[in-house]
Design an enzyme around this catalytic site. Structure first.
Site, mmCIF file in Angstrom:
data_model
loop_
_atom_site.group_PDB
_atom_site.id
_atom_site.type_symbol
_atom_site.label_atom_id
_atom_site.label_comp_id
_atom_site.label_asym_id
_atom_site.label_seq_id
_atom_site.Cartn_x
_atom_site.Cartn_y
_atom_site.Cartn_z
ATOM 1 C CB VAL A 62 62.094 18.425 97.489
ATOM 2 C CG1 VAL A 62 63.310 17.537 97.772
ATOM 3 C CG2 VAL A 62 61.339 17.925 96.270
ATOM 4 C CB ALA A 107 62.966 22.317 102.346
ATOM 5 C CE LYS A 108 63.977 27.462 96.237
ATOM 6 N NZ LYS A 108 64.819 28.464 96.912
ATOM 7 N N GLY A 109 60.055 24.256 97.435
ATOM 8 C CA GLY A 109 58.721 23.896 96.980
ATOM 9 C C GLY A 109 58.324 24.737 95.794
#
Length: 418
Positions: A62, A107-109
């Site tokens: 995201v 962001a992050k994943g």
């Protein structure tokens, strides 16, 4: 977006945002633009396991906003990963980067898996296939991943190699948190924990707390263990610690070096002979000077907030305190909170340093890294304290306000395309 709101972690992040947006009196259109994730990617992919069978995994990435620059954020491998959780973490990363003055959006994943139950070969296969799915969305000027829960330098090395194989030349700058031998920064692994310890010491000076600090650390991974080491090294007494395997408490103090040696040998805290085992929730409520939640989200709940007996709550984890708990803590002037988006920002700050070093192919000494880290953290803490005092709001509202306001101003200046 309603499906995201059904996730408790994303709902929590939205409640924080809505409260601060109202406090800042942000225009409704601005709120809509900066609240929701700009890009969300969901992927499902196969991995060949050691037994020859094919197993399917779900992964996410995201990107919350790109108003200030490329996005930045960790990758976690964890059984509880959801799109909602990843979206919340990306949102918090946005406010964090803005608060400490980094040219990044959040962001992050993550991949829904249990890395503790996977072999090195299986983890490499999963990492490379997940990275392959992300290639159109990541890049040095697009989105730069980093380690998080369940990932480390080795995972980042595999990600960097997979991306480099696709473009045909080495691209160290595509990820941060890499081994130093392939473009990583000195001090990156310890950065988050050392940052937490630095801010705790600053808070101690502000509150004029004297005598040996009594600390409790929830989560004894990279952040919690490094933070505990830094504080114990300077005279603090570790009276409580916990991880997924159990919680330990000894009011006379836990021998840090013995504890680390025991965990390295057994892979757990449970069973350590130098302390009594205790329920993890009960541990959070024991008397101490500094409580450091350094594990996962939403662990300080409404019921726990009423029972806390710490002087400083230093949030090494992302989102450890629920909005309901915050309402209680705001009425308690006996607890000083170092909010998460400030307290654990050392990791992304040194990731920024690594990104800069890779871009220039010029690398810094460890002393240069930590001097620069402390300078940024000190400036951010002073800004939060000043805003909190002037506006008569909690340190959390102050930190979120400074971050959200900067993103809102950037979005307003850039306008809406087309």
């Amino acid at each position: 977006m309603d499906f995201l709101l059904s996730d408790p972690t994303f709902s929590m992040a939205c409640k924080q945002f809505d409260r601060v947006a109202q406090f800042l009196d942000l225009p409704e259109k601005t709120q809509k633009i900066i609240k929701w994730p700009q890009r969300s990617l969901s992927v499902t992919f196969p991995v060949k396991m050691d037994d020859g069978k094919i197993k399917m995994f779900s992964g996410y990435r995201v990107q919350h906003h790109l108003a200030l620059g490329p996005t930045k954020g960790g990758i976690r491998f964890d059984p509880d990963v959801t799109l909602g959780e990843i979206s919340a973490l990306a949102m918090w990363m946005s406010w964090k980067c803005a608060l400490v003055g980094l040219p990044f959006g959040g962001a992050k994943g993550g991949v829904c898996c249990n890395p503790m139950e996977m072999s090195k070969k299986e983890l490499e296969g999963l990492t490379r296939r997940y990275t392959q799915e992300l290639i159109p969305f990541i890049g040095p000027q697009k989105d730069i991943p980093a380690p998080d829960i369940g990932t480390n330098e080795q995972i980042m090395a595999w990600m960097m190699d997979t991306y480099s194989m696709q473009v045909g030349y080495p691209v160290p700058v595509v990820v941060t948190g890499k081994p130093v031998t392939i473009g990583g920064s000195l001090g990156r692994r310890e950065a988050t924990g050392r940052g937490v310890a630095f801010l705790v010491k600053k808070a101690i000076e502000f509150l004029k707390i004297s005598g040996p600090l009594r600390i409790i650390v929830q989560g004894f991974g990279n952040v919690g263990s490094v933070c505990a080491y830094q504080l114990v090294k300077e005279g603090a007494i570790l009276v409580g610690v916990s991880d997924l395997t159990g919680a330990l408490y000894n009011p006379k103090g836990i021998d840090y070096l013995r504890l680390v040696a025991y965990k390295e040998k057994t892979g757990k805290l449970a069973g350590f002979s130098g302390a009594d085992e205790m329920d993890g929730v009960e541990l959070l409520c024991q008397h101490c000077d500094v409580l450091i939640p350094a594990a996962k989200e939403r662990v300080i709940t409404e019921g726990i907030a009423e029972k806390l007996r710490c002087r400083i709550l230093a949030e090494g984890a992302n989102g450890p305190t629920t909005p309901e708990a915050d309402s209680i803590l705001e009425q308690r002037d006996d607890i000083f909170i170092i909010p998460d988006i400030l307290c654990n920002s050392g990791g992304v700050i040194v990731s920024y340093f690594e990104w800069v070093q890779d871009m220039q192919s010029y690398f810094w000494s460890e002393a240069e890294v930590f001097n620069a880290l402390c300078r940024i953290l000190s400036g951010a803490l002073n800004s939060v304290m000043k805003f909190s005092h002037q506006k008569k709001v909690s340190t959390r509202i102050a930190a979120l306000s400074l971050g959200i306001k900067k993103v809102a101003e950037a979005k307003e200046m850039r306008g809406i395309f087309p």
